[in-house]
Design a protein around this motif. Structure first.
Motif, short mmCIF file in Angstrom:
data_model
loop_
_atom_site.label_atom_id
_atom_site.label_comp_id
_atom_site.label_asym_id
_atom_site.label_seq_id
_atom_site.Cartn_x
_atom_site.Cartn_y
_atom_site.Cartn_z
N LYS A 115 60.15 -55.14 -28.00
CA LYS A 115 60.07 -56.54 -28.65
C LYS A 115 58.74 -56.96 -28.63
O LYS A 115 58.27 -57.47 -29.71
N GLU A 150 57.22 -54.76 -31.75
CA GLU A 150 57.98 -55.21 -33.14
C GLU A 150 56.93 -56.41 -33.50
O GLU A 150 57.21 -56.59 -34.81
N LYS A 151 56.66 -57.01 -32.83
CA LYS A 151 55.83 -58.42 -33.27
C LYS A 151 54.63 -58.08 -33.96
O LYS A 151 54.06 -58.50 -34.97
N THR A 181 60.83 -48.86 -35.78
CA THR A 181 62.34 -49.06 -35.18
C THR A 181 62.58 -48.21 -34.32
O THR A 181 62.08 -47.06 -34.20
N ILE A 226 69.73 -56.71 -27.28
CA ILE A 226 69.35 -56.73 -28.98
C ILE A 226 70.04 -58.04 -29.49
O ILE A 226 69.16 -58.41 -30.40
N ASN A 240 68.01 -61.08 -28.85
CA ASN A 240 66.89 -61.30 -29.75
C ASN A 240 66.74 -60.79 -30.91
O ASN A 240 65.43 -60.77 -31.51
N ASN A 241 67.72 -60.85 -31.75
CA ASN A 241 68.00 -60.73 -32.84
C ASN A 241 66.99 -59.31 -33.40
O ASN A 241 66.37 -59.33 -34.46
N LEU A 242 67.40 -58.37 -32.70
CA LEU A 242 66.76 -57.17 -33.11
C LEU A 242 67.77 -56.00 -33.73
O LEU A 242 67.41 -54.93 -33.62
N GLN A 243 68.71 -56.49 -34.18
CA GLN A 243 69.69 -55.55 -34.78
C GLN A 243 69.10 -54.53 -35.71
O GLN A 243 69.66 -53.51 -36.22
N ARG A 298 66.26 -53.80 -35.87
CA ARG A 298 64.83 -52.90 -35.25
C ARG A 298 65.05 -51.80 -34.34
O ARG A 298 64.45 -51.02 -33.94
N ILE A 299 66.43 -51.93 -33.58
CA ILE A 299 66.71 -51.07 -32.44
C ILE A 299 68.08 -50.66 -32.63
O ILE A 299 69.06 -51.39 -33.11
#
Length: 382
Positions: free
Chosen positions: A225, A228-229, A235, A253, A256-259, A261-262
């Motif tokens: 996380k 990614e920032k 990814t 996931i 943290n709205n990382l769908q 990116r993960i």
């Protein structure tokens, strides 16, 4: 020699199955007989047996096996009828029925136990009450009775001494190895990226292990996380089956709205695994406890720079060769390693080169298999 390996020989179990496969391939070439006895439950996908070896799957006995690992009446029956046919019984791991039952049936076979990192402090503390019961009932006794205890490194040596209270005379250090030729020619780059719609200018971070808390996912997820920032085109691919931590991973996931990116891609095997390694920019395994991580060796043999903890089973070699970014077991440490490798291509290439040198000089399965065969011969009873 006639050798029987006892292990849950499935894709899901990971490293131990691969170790048995590679070792067996070399041992068969020397004219020995090798069989594999594997407890399994419906739905398990058996690891392939090398040509010339025999694989005997036996059903776990539920519900007992839900509480006492690998408990199997079929396993007991098989050994009662066939144990006299073997010169060596090699048990992989402890705390389970397969490491006990060869001591319950009269036989003259050499009994070998490979610890596989299961006396590490973290591993012992996990489900400690069960292990306390097993220790009280038999575990220390059978380690004392084993003809040979195989450990992989000096860390594991210290774990065994701490557990038993003494250094057993029947303990030897023999590392695990890799069939290096299998990773000398990886698939062409781009296949994995194409399947998962990853552009050429995006960076692939690869985690390849069971989704289990001990693999350090509680550190990796918040670390990514952070990464990614700063690197929004990176990814993270989590390649492994659920082993108790998939729900927590999916929750992280989503929260943290990382769908995008993960990605959870499940267990990768054979060509799919090699495609992932061919396209990976970095491999990461911040594990709390490993016996000897074959996944890390596979990445290093594939010349993928790695971020690992010193608990992957050969931390002493990694330090000697400076073969990976050794992360502290913190999210900030893992994030720092990811950013360093992904932003410094020269450093990443140097790591990969040193890691490949380490593997080829120390972990060629041909040499390792011969070491273990020699140890078998030293304690053989007839």
């Amino acid at each position: 020699m006639r050798i029987l390996n006892i292990c849950a020989y499935t894709w899901e179990i990971g490293g131990p199955a691969r170790i048995i496969y590679d070792h067996t391939t070399e041992v068969l070439k020397q004219g020995h007989q090798v069989d594999i006895l594997s407890p399994m439950t419906p739905g398990d996908e058996m690891y392939p047996a090398p040509e010339g070896a025999r694989l005997f799957p036996v059903a776990r006995t539920t519900p007992v096996s839900n509480y006492y690992r690998e408990f199997s009446i079929e396993m007991y029956r098989f050994l009662r009828h066939h144990i006299h046919e073997y010169d060596v019984i090699h048990m992989h791991g402890i705390w389970h029925f397969g490491s006990l039952v060869p001591f319950l049936i009269p036989n003259n076979a050499v009994k070998v136990i490979t610890i596989h990192g299961l006396l590490d402090k973290w591993a012992v503390a996990h489900h400690k009450w069960k292990k306390d019961i097993v220790t009280l009932l038999y575990q220390k006794k059978i380690l004392g009775k084993a003809d040979l205890i195989q450990i992989n490194n000096t860390d594991e040596e210290a774990d065994v001494i701490r557990y038993l209270g003494y250094r057993p005379k029947n303990m030897v250090i023999v590392p695990n190895g890799m069939k290096l030729s299998e990773y000398s020619n990886l698939p062409a780059k781009g296949s994995f990226r194409a399947k998962h719609q990853v552009a050429e200018d995006e960076q692939v971070v690869l985690f390849m292990a069971r989704l289990n808390i001990k693999k350090g996912l509680d550190l990796l997820l918040p670390a990514f996380k952070q990464v990614e920032k700063q690197l929004p085109k990176a990814t993270l691919f989590l390649a492994g089956g659920d082993d108790g931590y998939q729900q927590e991973t999916e929750d992280f996931i989503r929260k943290n709205n990382l769908q995008n990116r993960i990605k959870l891609v499940g267990l990768l095997t054979d060509s799919a695994k090699k495609e992932a390694l061919a396209d990976a920019d970095v491999f990461v395994l911040p594990s709390y406890s490993e016996g000897f991580s074959i996944a890390v060796l596979e990445a290093m043999t594939s010349k993928v720079p790695a971020i690992v903890s010193d608990r992957v089973g050969f931390g002493d070699y990694i330090k000697r060769y400076d073969a990976a970014f050794l992360t502290p077991l913190t999210s900030d440490g893992v994030a720092g390693g990811l950013l360093k490798i992904l932003q410094d291509k020269a450093y990443a290439q140097d790591l990969a080169n040193r890691a490949y040198k380490m593997v080829t000089e120390n972990f060629d399965i041909r040499n390792v298999a011969n070491q273990l065969l020699e140890e078998y011969k030293k304690v053989r009873k007839n």
